[in-house]
Motif scaffolding. Structure first.
Motif, short mmCIF file in Angstrom:
data_model
loop_
_atom_site.label_atom_id
_atom_site.label_comp_id
_atom_site.label_asym_id
_atom_site.label_seq_id
_atom_site.Cartn_x
_atom_site.Cartn_y
_atom_site.Cartn_z
N MET A 440 12.95 5.00 -8.58
CA MET A 440 12.69 3.94 -7.60
C MET A 440 11.68 2.93 -8.15
O MET A 440 11.89 1.71 -8.03
CB MET A 440 12.17 4.55 -6.30
N THR A 441 10.59 3.40 -8.72
CA THR A 441 9.58 2.47 -9.22
C THR A 441 10.11 1.64 -10.39
O THR A 441 9.85 0.44 -10.48
CB THR A 441 8.31 3.22 -9.65
N ASN A 442 10.89 2.28 -11.27
CA ASN A 442 11.49 1.52 -12.37
C ASN A 442 12.46 0.47 -11.84
O ASN A 442 12.52 -0.66 -12.34
CB ASN A 442 12.22 2.46 -13.33
N TYR A 443 13.21 0.85 -10.83
CA TYR A 443 14.19 -0.08 -10.25
C TYR A 443 13.47 -1.26 -9.60
O TYR A 443 13.90 -2.41 -9.70
CB TYR A 443 15.05 0.65 -9.22
N ILE A 444 12.36 -0.98 -8.92
CA ILE A 444 11.58 -2.06 -8.31
C ILE A 444 11.08 -3.04 -9.36
O ILE A 444 11.17 -4.26 -9.20
CB ILE A 444 10.39 -1.48 -7.52
N HIS A 445 10.58 -2.53 -10.48
CA HIS A 445 10.05 -3.41 -11.52
C HIS A 445 11.16 -4.25 -12.17
O HIS A 445 10.88 -5.33 -12.69
CB HIS A 445 9.33 -2.58 -12.58
N GLU A 446 12.41 -3.76 -12.13
CA GLU A 446 13.51 -4.51 -12.71
C GLU A 446 14.13 -5.49 -11.71
O GLU A 446 14.69 -6.51 -12.11
CB GLU A 446 14.61 -3.54 -13.20
N HIS A 447 14.06 -5.20 -10.40
CA HIS A 447 14.79 -5.97 -9.40
C HIS A 447 13.89 -6.52 -8.29
O HIS A 447 14.38 -6.81 -7.20
CB HIS A 447 15.89 -5.10 -8.78
N TYR A 448 12.60 -6.69 -8.57
CA TYR A 448 11.65 -7.10 -7.52
C TYR A 448 12.00 -8.46 -6.93
O TYR A 448 11.66 -8.74 -5.78
CB TYR A 448 10.22 -7.12 -8.07
N ALA A 449 12.67 -9.32 -7.69
CA ALA A 449 12.98 -10.67 -7.20
C ALA A 449 14.17 -10.68 -6.25
O ALA A 449 14.42 -11.69 -5.59
CB ALA A 449 13.25 -11.61 -8.38
N GLU A 450 14.88 -9.56 -6.16
CA GLU A 450 16.07 -9.51 -5.30
C GLU A 450 15.66 -9.08 -3.89
O GLU A 450 14.54 -8.63 -3.65
CB GLU A 450 17.08 -8.52 -5.88
N GLU A 451 16.61 -9.21 -2.95
CA GLU A 451 16.36 -8.72 -1.59
C GLU A 451 16.51 -7.20 -1.62
O GLU A 451 17.62 -6.65 -1.49
CB GLU A 451 17.36 -9.35 -0.61
N LEU A 452 15.40 -6.53 -1.80
CA LEU A 452 15.40 -5.09 -2.06
C LEU A 452 14.83 -4.35 -0.85
O LEU A 452 13.75 -4.67 -0.37
CB LEU A 452 14.54 -4.81 -3.30
N THR A 453 15.56 -3.35 -0.37
CA THR A 453 15.10 -2.56 0.78
C THR A 453 15.20 -1.08 0.45
O THR A 453 15.91 -0.66 -0.48
CB THR A 453 15.94 -2.83 2.03
N LEU A 454 14.49 -0.29 1.23
CA LEU A 454 14.55 1.16 1.06
C LEU A 454 15.97 1.67 1.32
O LEU A 454 16.42 2.62 0.69
CB LEU A 454 13.56 1.84 2.01
N ALA A 455 16.67 1.03 2.23
CA ALA A 455 18.05 1.42 2.52
C ALA A 455 18.94 1.24 1.29
O ALA A 455 19.84 2.05 1.05
CB ALA A 455 18.60 0.61 3.69
N ASP A 456 18.68 0.18 0.50
CA ASP A 456 19.46 -0.05 -0.71
C ASP A 456 19.31 1.12 -1.68
O ASP A 456 20.29 1.64 -2.23
CB ASP A 456 19.01 -1.33 -1.42
N LEU A 457 18.07 1.55 -1.89
CA LEU A 457 17.83 2.66 -2.81
C LEU A 457 18.29 3.98 -2.22
O LEU A 457 18.71 4.88 -2.95
CB LEU A 457 16.33 2.72 -3.16
#
Length: 535
Positions: A440-457
């Motif tokens: 999750m943390t790696n994904y956040i650092h790669e996709h922080y500019a996108e509309e990212l939600t906990l539901a997505d992960l």
């Protein structure tokens, strides 16, 4: 690795001058090729696949813009630098559309050329690192996928999927065959006779692994599609998908499981067969029926085998109730895995409260319950990589359970143990759920500019949103949204300090379209207004 640079220009003098001017060794670059017009340049680029293309715009046969458009249409990902003797708005606009890295007018000085090439190569390096990190993330997910699927199957089988996940659209692709045929659960309970009780935790878990192999091998001879999942240290579950009514075949499978496990491992097992269900969302009902059948001792198919089939006529409560409802066992295990102390305490309290309402509960029965509950907790933590021997010895636990006489004592004892486990520093750092949080943390650092939600992960790892929220908070110490916000603001701070972008551009770059909201968050986290960093 050497970066390959190609140059296209209709002036030979420019081509030769560029060859001499580019600091090849300093850049870690090599010559890829040259051409005098866009058509030849297109053929050369197709043949050599350079990382950087330096091109003129006005050339015979095919212009630089036409060449670039064709390259982009073909999927060329390299960097393009326009070096032209002309400069006008329309060409600059078209260049921007074609994702040009820089647009420079001739003649160009050596320092400017060096600066531009260094900048473009830095962009290539960042993109290369991003591809590598993305590949590592995908590899982690591939390695983690079996664990994810095991958790999903177990949750689907016992009925703890969130309501929004109980539909066909949330079936993982590898389980789409659940949409067809019928479904039945077969419960397997390992009986703790004197021999089984003598095994250590590690030996017992090796035996459980062997049981799973035998059960799967025997079952696949009858049903190609099946799943095996463990519920606690003594109970497991087979899920099969027959095409039609098959009561006799299920009973035969039950007897073969009993014979095979006893023959190879000398373990005694009891089998419960739940009713057939027409949709996969009813599998939890079949699971409860399977264990209810064996606990009630109803409709035993043969005196020689402890194999029981569920029937509606045996669902009344005149016999003793299920020792632990399947959902309760699973929820308790899940709460302990996530170090969710309050939830675990509440589950145990609710169960003990029901026990207290019963009449004539003996000390031996209380001790047996204590042993069963401790088994559930022990297995759930062992599965997550934490052996309770690090905190409590077997002799200590056996002696304490032996001193329990009434439900209140059992409740107090379990409460103290749950608190001690959840407070343990070793447990907080050893859970396999750290793998999920790392992803999750790696994904956040790669996709922080996108509309990212906990539901997505949550959708990516097949773990419910609420459970995932708890796991993330336990391991990182902060909520998912706080972590995402902090990553975005830190990246925004870095961009602002470069002083190459305006505040609204930075805000959009890190995922915020509402500029006032971005400024408020920035001030709250850094103590400064974003405009202070670009002055």
């Amino acid at each position: 690795m050497m970066w390959k640079i190609a140059i296209i220009d209709d002036e030979r003098q420019v081509l030769q001058g560029m060859k001499r001017a580019i600091p090849w060794e300093e850049l870690g670059a090599e010559w890829a090729g040259e051409a005098l017009n866009g058509e030849d340049g297109l053929a050369m680029i197709r043949a050599t696949s350079p990382d950087i293309v330096i091109t003129d715009i006005y050339m015979p046969v095919m212009s630089g813009l036409e060449m670039m458009e064709q390259l982009r249409n073909e999927g060329f990902k390299g960097k393009i630098i326009i070096l032209s003797g002309y400069s006008d708005f329309e060409h600059a606009r078209q260049a921007l559309r074609l994702q040009v890295s820089d647009y420079v007018s001739k003649p160009i000085s050596l320092p400017t050329l060096r600066t531009i090439l260094h900048k473009v190569i830095a962009e290539l390096l960042r993109e290369q690192e991003k591809v590598i990190r993305q590949g590592e993330l995908e590899l982690k997910m591939m390695l983690y996928e079996p664990f994810v699927e095991k958790e999903w199957v177990r949750s689907a089988a016992v009925g703890t999927l969130e309501p929004s996940y109980r539909n066909n659209s949330h079936l993982p692709p590898s389980y789409h065959y659940w949409l067809e045929g019928r479904h039945a659960s077969i419960g397997i309970e390992l009986i703790r006779d004197d021999r089984a009780s003598s095994f250590s935790v590690s030996d017992w878990n090796l035996l459980r692994f062997a049981v799973s192999n035998i059960a799967c091998e025997v079952t696949r001879k009858h049903y190609a599609n099946m799943e095996y999942t463990e519920l606690n240290s003594y109970r497991a579950l087979l899920i099969i998908h027959p095409e039609a009514e098959c009561t006799q075949q299920l009973e035969e499978l039950g007897t073969r499981l009993v014979d095979s496990i006893h023959s190879y491992l000398r373990l005694v097992v009891r089998i419960g067969i739940g009713g057939l269900k027409d949709t996969w969302t009813k599998i939890p009902e079949s699971t409860e029926e399977a264990f209810r059948a064996m606990d009630h001792g109803a409709l035993r198919i043969s005196p020689a085998y402890e194999v029981y089939c569920y029937r509606e006529s045996h669902s009344s409560g005149q016999d003793r109730g299920v020792l632990f409802p399947v959902k309760f066992s699973y929820k308790l295990a899940a709460a302990m895995k996530a170090s969710q102390e309050a939830e675990a305490q509440q589950l145990v309290y609710g169960y003990i409260t029901e026990l207290q309402a019963q009449q004539g509960v003996s000390a031996s029965y209380v001790q047996m319950l204590g042993s069963e509950l401790w088994g559930i907790i022990t297995y759930s933590l062992y599965e997550s990589g934490f052996v309770l021997d690090d905190l409590f010895t077997n002799d200590q636990i056996a002696q304490e359970i032996g001193n329990l006489a009434i439900p209140d004592q059992l409740a107090s004892w379990l409460s103290a143990k749950i608190t001690a486990i959840c407070a343990s520093r070793q447990w907080k750092g050893s859970s396999k759920h750290r793998q999920v949080v790392d992803f999750m943390t790696n994904y956040i650092h790669e996709h922080y500019a996108e509309e990212l939600t906990l539901a997505d992960l949550s959708d990516k790892v097949f773990i419910s949103r609420n459970h995932l929220s708890i796991i993330f908070k336990n391991i990182t110490g902060e909520t998912f949204n706080n972590y995402l916000t902090r990553v975005r603001i830190e990246k925004a701070r870095e961009l602002l300090m470069e002083r190459n972008m305006l505040v609204y551009e930075v805000a959009e770059r890190v995922g915020y379209k509402n500029i006032p909201y971005f400024s408020t968050l920035f001030k709250k986290i850094t103590g400064m207004n974003p405009t202070e960093l670009i002055k």
